[in-house]
Design a protein around this motif. Structure first.
Motif, short mmCIF file in Angstrom:
data_model
loop_
_atom_site.label_atom_id
_atom_site.label_comp_id
_atom_site.label_asym_id
_atom_site.label_seq_id
_atom_site.Cartn_x
_atom_site.Cartn_y
_atom_site.Cartn_z
N ALA A 1 0.82 -1.20 0.00
CA ALA A 1 0.00 0.00 0.00
C ALA A 1 0.86 1.26 0.00
N ARG A 2 1.93 1.23 0.80
CA ARG A 2 2.82 2.39 0.86
C ARG A 2 3.43 2.68 -0.50
N ARG A 3 3.87 1.66 -1.21
CA ARG A 3 4.49 1.87 -2.51
C ARG A 3 3.46 2.33 -3.55
N ILE A 4 2.26 1.81 -3.46
CA ILE A 4 1.19 2.26 -4.36
C ILE A 4 0.92 3.74 -4.15
N VAL A 5 0.89 4.15 -2.89
CA VAL A 5 0.67 5.56 -2.56
C VAL A 5 1.79 6.42 -3.12
N LEU A 6 3.02 6.01 -2.94
CA LEU A 6 4.16 6.79 -3.42
C LEU A 6 4.14 6.93 -4.94
N ARG A 7 3.80 5.85 -5.65
CA ARG A 7 3.73 5.95 -7.11
C ARG A 7 2.59 6.86 -7.53
N ALA A 8 1.44 6.73 -6.88
CA ALA A 8 0.29 7.55 -7.24
C ALA A 8 0.59 9.03 -7.03
N GLN A 9 1.42 9.33 -6.05
CA GLN A 9 1.74 10.72 -5.74
C GLN A 9 2.98 11.22 -6.49
N GLY A 10 3.57 10.36 -7.31
CA GLY A 10 4.65 10.82 -8.18
C GLY A 10 6.05 10.71 -7.60
N PHE A 11 6.25 9.83 -6.61
CA PHE A 11 7.56 9.73 -5.95
C PHE A 11 8.32 8.45 -6.27
N ILE A 12 7.78 7.60 -7.11
CA ILE A 12 8.50 6.40 -7.56
C ILE A 12 8.55 6.43 -9.07
N GLY A 13 9.70 6.12 -9.61
CA GLY A 13 9.88 6.09 -11.06
C GLY A 13 10.41 7.41 -11.57
N ALA A 14 10.86 7.42 -12.79
CA ALA A 14 11.41 8.63 -13.39
C ALA A 14 10.30 9.67 -13.55
N PRO A 15 10.55 10.90 -13.15
CA PRO A 15 9.52 11.93 -13.29
C PRO A 15 9.24 12.22 -14.76
N ASP A 16 7.99 12.53 -15.06
CA ASP A 16 7.60 12.86 -16.42
C ASP A 16 7.90 14.33 -16.69
N ARG A 17 9.14 14.59 -17.07
CA ARG A 17 9.56 15.98 -17.27
C ARG A 17 8.92 16.60 -18.52
N ARG B 1 13.05 4.31 -9.35
CA ARG B 1 13.83 5.05 -8.38
C ARG B 1 12.93 5.85 -7.45
N HIS B 2 13.29 5.85 -6.17
CA HIS B 2 12.59 6.66 -5.18
C HIS B 2 13.18 8.07 -5.16
N ARG B 3 12.31 9.07 -4.99
CA ARG B 3 12.79 10.43 -4.82
C ARG B 3 13.35 10.63 -3.41
#
Length: 390
Positions: free
Chosen positions: A15-31, A269-271
């Motif tokens: 759940a924590r990782r799902i939250v982080l991805r949904a909020q934009g803190f996991i993976g390469a940012p969409d610049r 990657r985590h921010r």
């Protein structure tokens, strides 16, 4: 409301990782989508008057995208009528395409029987007339924001234009030096969006679905809090919102998730970053404690002698965890970590990295660490910070 059977059982970690991805803190940012993409992804970015390193609405995209220019942030919000400011979680910047879905709130304000401020006869019509002929204008240009120096002692024109903002007849089209710039909605909102045709159920269904997707997974209270809805409003539409029921280890309450978030495990990657206390990842304190085991309270409005972590303590996110807090300030081109709380020695490199990146972003060339809750970690933190900035 009858609780439906969960379609998935999530561990607390999932759940924590799902939250982080949904909020934009996991993976390469969409610049490529930049600040505007972040706004659409989150659905709401809270505004606040406090400015330490920067204002909160600047800190939110910075935390996800890195060192995007501060002028770029402002332009992304306000140019080409990309967004509007309205009451959501609090005063928030919202994507312009969501204008129709706040019709339920505009109607509620128009039907409101009592207000904190009296509206003098004729002033409302005069403000609308002035905006039509002269706008966009600030409250000062409309005749003055205040009657006296008292913070809440608004002038008649300020009362009128704020009432018109709530009704949806007026829009804040820009913030200039923190002053709202007002214009008529008929000029500022695209014609295809400028309507209140959606009924309350349609509005609520959309906002509940948006909140669930922005959160990834959340309880009824989490989802209601995102746009400050009532629990019964969530109950009335959640079955048709597109969200699915799940259970989360240790939460103790039913939850709902974005089905797309359940399809693939979060990877990337985590921010590592400082977070504004008004960031939607952590703005709901009970949720933050439930997900991260981290108790946080904004102490800006707490008497100085009673503060524990400092005036504007910013949590530090690293490796998907909240590993400390920093109460920052600036002195010229020196970033000052006035008070730092660390979750043990292992947090030193991450907190130093977050501070160094923030210092560079706000054009500081030096940094100073004043107090650390674990005194023996002050020197290692200061040395690592100096190395990164050197």
């Amino acid at each position: 409301m009858t609780t439906p059977r969960p379609l998935a059982d999530l561990s607390a970690d999932e759940a924590r990782r799902i939250v982080l991805r949904a909020q934009g803190f996991i993976g390469a940012p969409d610049r490529r989508s930049g600040v505007r993409g972040t706004l659409r992804h989150l659905g709401a970015i809270q505004l606040d008057t406090i400015s330490v390193l920067a204002r909160s609405h600047e800190l939110v995209p910075y935390a996800r995208l890195g060192a995007v220019g501060r002028r770029t942030v402002e332009d992304a919000y306000w140019q080409d009528t990309h967004s509007f400011e309205y009451w959501s979680h609090a005063a928030c910047i919202l994507p312009i395409e969501e204008w129709p879905h706040f019709a339920f709130r505009r109607r509620s304000y128009r039907n409101r029987p009592h207000w904190n401020h009296d509206l003098p006869d004729g002033v409302y019509d005069q403000v609308i007339k002035q905006l039509r002929s002269e706008g966009p204008l600030t409250a000062t240009e409309l005749g003055g924001a205040k009657k006296t120096n008292d913070w809440w002692d608004w002038s008649g024109s300020k009362v009128a234009v704020e009432r018109a903002l709530m009704y949806g007849e007026v829009v804040c089209v820009e913030r200039r030096g923190w002053k709202r710039i007002y214009d008529l909605a008929e000029r500022a909102v695209p014609d295809d969006l400028l309507h209140d045709e959606l009924d309350d159920t349609e509005c609520l269904r959309r906002l509940v679905g948006l909140a669930g997707r922005s959160l990834g997974v959340g309880t009824r209270a989490d989802i209601a809090d995102y746009h400050r809805l009532k629990g019964e409003q969530v109950d009335a539409v959640i079955a048709e919102s597109g969200l699915v029921p799940v259970s989360v280890e240790g939460w103790g309450k039913p939850a709902w998730a974005d089905p797309a978030a359940l399809e693939t495990p979060p990877r990337g990657r985590h921010r590592t970053t400082l977070l504004s206390p008004f960031d939607s990842l952590i703005w709901e304190r009970a949720r933050t404690e439930r997900i991260f085991g981290f108790t946080h309270r904004l102490e800006a409005y707490v008497p100085k002698q009673k503060r524990i972590h400092g005036y504007f303590a910013m949590p530090v996110l690293a490796g998907g965890r909240l590993v400390g807090r920093v109460d920052p300030a600036r002195e010229g081109r020196t970033l000052v970590a006035k008070q730092v709380t660390l979750d043990g020695p292992k947090a030193v490199p991450a907190v130093a990295q977050a501070l160094a990146e923030a210092a560079t972003w706000v054009d500081c060339t030096d940094a100073r660490v004043e107090r650390v809750d674990t005194p023996e970690l002050r020197e290692p933190l200061a040395q690592e910070l100096a190395r990164l900035l050197g």
